[in-house]
Write an enzyme that holds these catalytic residues in place. Sequence first.
Site, PDB file in Angstrom:
ATOM      1  N   SER A 153      -6.074  50.757 -41.701  1.00 55.17           N
ATOM      2  CA  SER A 153      -6.018  49.718 -40.681  1.00 55.17           C
ATOM      3  C   SER A 153      -7.021  49.925 -39.548  1.00 55.17           C
ATOM      4  CB  SER A 153      -4.581  49.639 -40.158  1.00 55.17           C
ATOM      5  OG  SER A 153      -4.447  48.645 -39.202  1.00 55.17           O
ATOM      6  N   ASP A 167      -8.342  43.351 -36.902  1.00 57.29           N
ATOM      7  CA  ASP A 167      -8.418  44.810 -37.034  1.00 57.29           C
ATOM      8  C   ASP A 167      -9.008  45.151 -38.413  1.00 57.29           C
ATOM      9  OD1 ASP A 167      -6.263  44.295 -38.692  1.00 57.29           O
ATOM     10  OD2 ASP A 167      -5.172  46.102 -38.103  1.00 57.29           O
ATOM     11  N   ASP A 209      -4.850  42.487 -40.600  1.00 58.04           N
ATOM     12  CA  ASP A 209      -3.476  42.020 -40.452  1.00 58.04           C
ATOM     13  C   ASP A 209      -3.096  41.806 -38.982  1.00 58.04           C
ATOM     14  OD1 ASP A 209      -3.213  44.661 -39.739  1.00 58.04           O
ATOM     15  OD2 ASP A 209      -1.585  45.117 -41.150  1.00 58.04           O
ATOM     16  N   PRO A 242       8.396  58.316 -28.649  1.00 52.27           N
ATOM     17  CA  PRO A 242       7.457  59.068 -29.488  1.00 52.27           C
ATOM     18  C   PRO A 242       6.736  58.093 -30.425  1.00 52.27           C
ATOM     19  CG  PRO A 242       9.721  59.416 -30.231  1.00 52.27           C
ATOM     20  CD  PRO A 242       9.810  58.532 -29.026  1.00 52.27           C
TER      21      PRO A 242
HETATM   22  C1  LIG Z   1       2.196  50.480 -29.074  1.00 53.69           C
HETATM   23  C2  LIG Z   1       1.654  50.100 -30.392  1.00 53.69           C
HETATM   24  O1  LIG Z   1       0.778  49.229 -30.456  1.00 53.69           O
HETATM   25  N1  LIG Z   1       2.150  50.732 -31.465  1.00 53.69           N
HETATM   26  C3  LIG Z   1       1.687  50.466 -32.818  1.00 53.69           C
HETATM   27  C4  LIG Z   1       1.567  51.762 -33.589  1.00 53.69           C
HETATM   28  O2  LIG Z   1       2.838  52.364 -33.664  1.00 53.69           O
HETATM   29  P1  LIG Z   1       3.298  53.669 -32.842  1.00 53.69           P
HETATM   30  O3  LIG Z   1       4.636  54.016 -33.436  1.00 53.69           O
HETATM   31  O4  LIG Z   1       3.384  53.232 -31.417  1.00 53.69           O
HETATM   32  O5  LIG Z   1       2.231  54.704 -33.021  1.00 53.69           O
HETATM   33  O6  LIG Z   1       1.120  51.484 -34.928  1.00 53.69           O
HETATM   34  C5  LIG Z   1       2.047  50.684 -35.668  1.00 53.69           C
HETATM   35  C6  LIG Z   1       1.493  50.543 -37.076  1.00 53.69           C
HETATM   36  O7  LIG Z   1       0.265  49.907 -37.120  1.00 53.69           O
HETATM   37  C7  LIG Z   1       2.225  49.328 -34.984  1.00 53.69           C
HETATM   38  O8  LIG Z   1       3.177  48.586 -35.687  1.00 53.69           O
HETATM   39  C8  LIG Z   1       2.671  49.564 -33.523  1.00 53.69           C
HETATM   40  O9  LIG Z   1       2.750  48.353 -32.845  1.00 53.69           O
HETATM   41 MG   LIG Z   2      -3.848  46.589 -39.563  1.00 53.29          MG
END
Ligand SMILES: CC(=O)N[C@H]1[C@@H](OP(=O)(O)O)O[C@H](CO)[C@@H](O)[C@@H]1O
Ligand SMILES: [Mg+2]
Length: 543
Positions: free
Chosen positions: A64, A276, A280, A498
């Site tokens: 991604s 991106d 997606d 986290p």
């Molecule tokens: C704050 C933020 O944008 N977090 C993103 C990021 O997740 P985190 O769990 O925050 O690392 O990556 C995910 C997968 O692509 C997406 O679904 C999510 O929205």
């Molecule tokens: Mg993506």
Amino acid sequence: MDVDAVNKFSSLHAKPNGLILQYGTAGFRTKAYHLDHVMYRMGLLAVLRSKQTKSTIGVMVTASHNPEEDNGVKLIDPLGEMLAPSWEEHATHLANAEEQDIQAVLAEISHREAVNLQQKAMIVIGRDTRPSSEKLSQSVIDGVSVLGGQYHDYGLVTTPQLHYLVCCQNTNGQYGKATIEGYYQKLSKAFVELTKQTFRSGDEYRALKIDCASGIGALKLKEMECYLPRELSLHLFNDGTKGKLNHLCGADFVKSHQKPPLGIEVKPNERCCSFDGDADRIIYYYNDADGRFHLIDGDKIATLISSFLKELLSEVGENLKIGIVQTAYANGSSTRYLEEVMKVPVHFTKTGVKHLHHKAQEFDIGIYFEANGHGTVLFSKAAEMKIRQLAKEETDGKKRKAAVMLENVIDLINQTVGDAISDMLLIEAILALKGLSVQQWDAIYTDLPNRQLKVKVADRQVIDTTDAERRAVTPLGLQEVIDDLVKKYRFSRAFVRPSGTEDVVRVYAEADSQENADNLAHEVSLAVFQLAGGVGEGPKRVF
Ligand SMILES: CC(=O)N[C@H]1[C@@H](OP(=O)(O)O)O[C@H](CO)[C@@H](O)[C@@H]1O
Ligand SMILES: [Mg+2]
């Protein structure tokens, strides 16, 4: 199971010693050179999942928005949805097994999930444009083949295209034709129908600049252009002919840095968007006459789509329930606008598309978007049937017209997962139909200034959260400190959680001014560092 063949291939795709990976929010993701064994093993696992569900399963090779050197893999379940949570555990278990234990782990999963090994298996595979993706997808194929699975390699596709293809395969073409051409035909037909009589030729209003993150989106938009009306003039930038994937460009860069990507000249009041790396997610933006940058994020996209659908529903006069799903990262102004002005119910889930998708399935029409631009609209089977019936049989002309428009939205939006191409076409259709400029869209409400920061701690799992991640339960005392800090500012809110994709704790804060949002985010970061085992130098005030 051909034990010798599995053994032989497992040693050809050896696991680096001591490497432990987790099937996270978006599958496995790490440096590409660490992933060969994971790809092979996910090929094996996809075969078991396919046998168990008696359906086609998808395997997408992509990381991604991550840097070009990274890669990743995720499995796609029968209706184009994310892999079921119990199988995420199997995926982690299998990926981390020692080579000599692979047979035993496969047998254990088969036993626990009552997999009939005699059943046929069919896997569809796709990949993004990373230099490492082709070889890694060959490793997936090795895993599929060694367990006797059939496969179709679609090669270079966007992630949402593979989700679409899986859904088509398993619904016998009901969702659409299971080819990339079928995808273009379905979406473009719906777009043309929806915007019929709206476009005037020579209407420069419809020009859209697209930053493709130097990724797959550019390739696929070029293929699709001939299916789309000429009046929609798409200008592609960062199209992969030069420049590194996601480097200083793409939706994630634009959202997190709150500035335009490199490689695209944003003239005043021009409508621009960024995809991106696997197409997606989508984010819109523009520069005003004073050169000030305005970001139109997933929350504003959700608001635009919701108000359009709400209007059509009231014209149709059916009592279909709309629900909106957001995460804690949604801007407070968007939630307030949706609830208080538009009077639509807003629900919150944990971060991660699978949580939002699941919640959105509870409504006749469920609209979900992460603030970062990943989202879509889901129509329940009953709502879809009702709308299609009204589009065909309704005698009141105005009502029928609204039902036909809703029917075209159903076909235009990719209901399996967030899809930058499909979302973009829906947004462009709505803006054209409503005669809205990008500035008018932006002015629906004003975002509260906000800031996101990351804090490094020894073990981020010491932070446990509740209330859709908006409150920290552990470490003890942290939430009380955050509550006290939030009280110092107006219109303020802050939370920590986290990350599921990076080894950090994420901090989010919003307040009445950028300075206050920055101060609050910094103060909360210090509290996390002190109370949740910070490592390294500690948070510095960078803004
Ligand atoms: C704050 C933020 O944008 N977090 C993103 C990021 O997740 P985190 O769990 O925050 O690392 O990556 C995910 C997968 O692509 C997406 O679904 C999510 O929205
Ligand atoms: Mg993506």
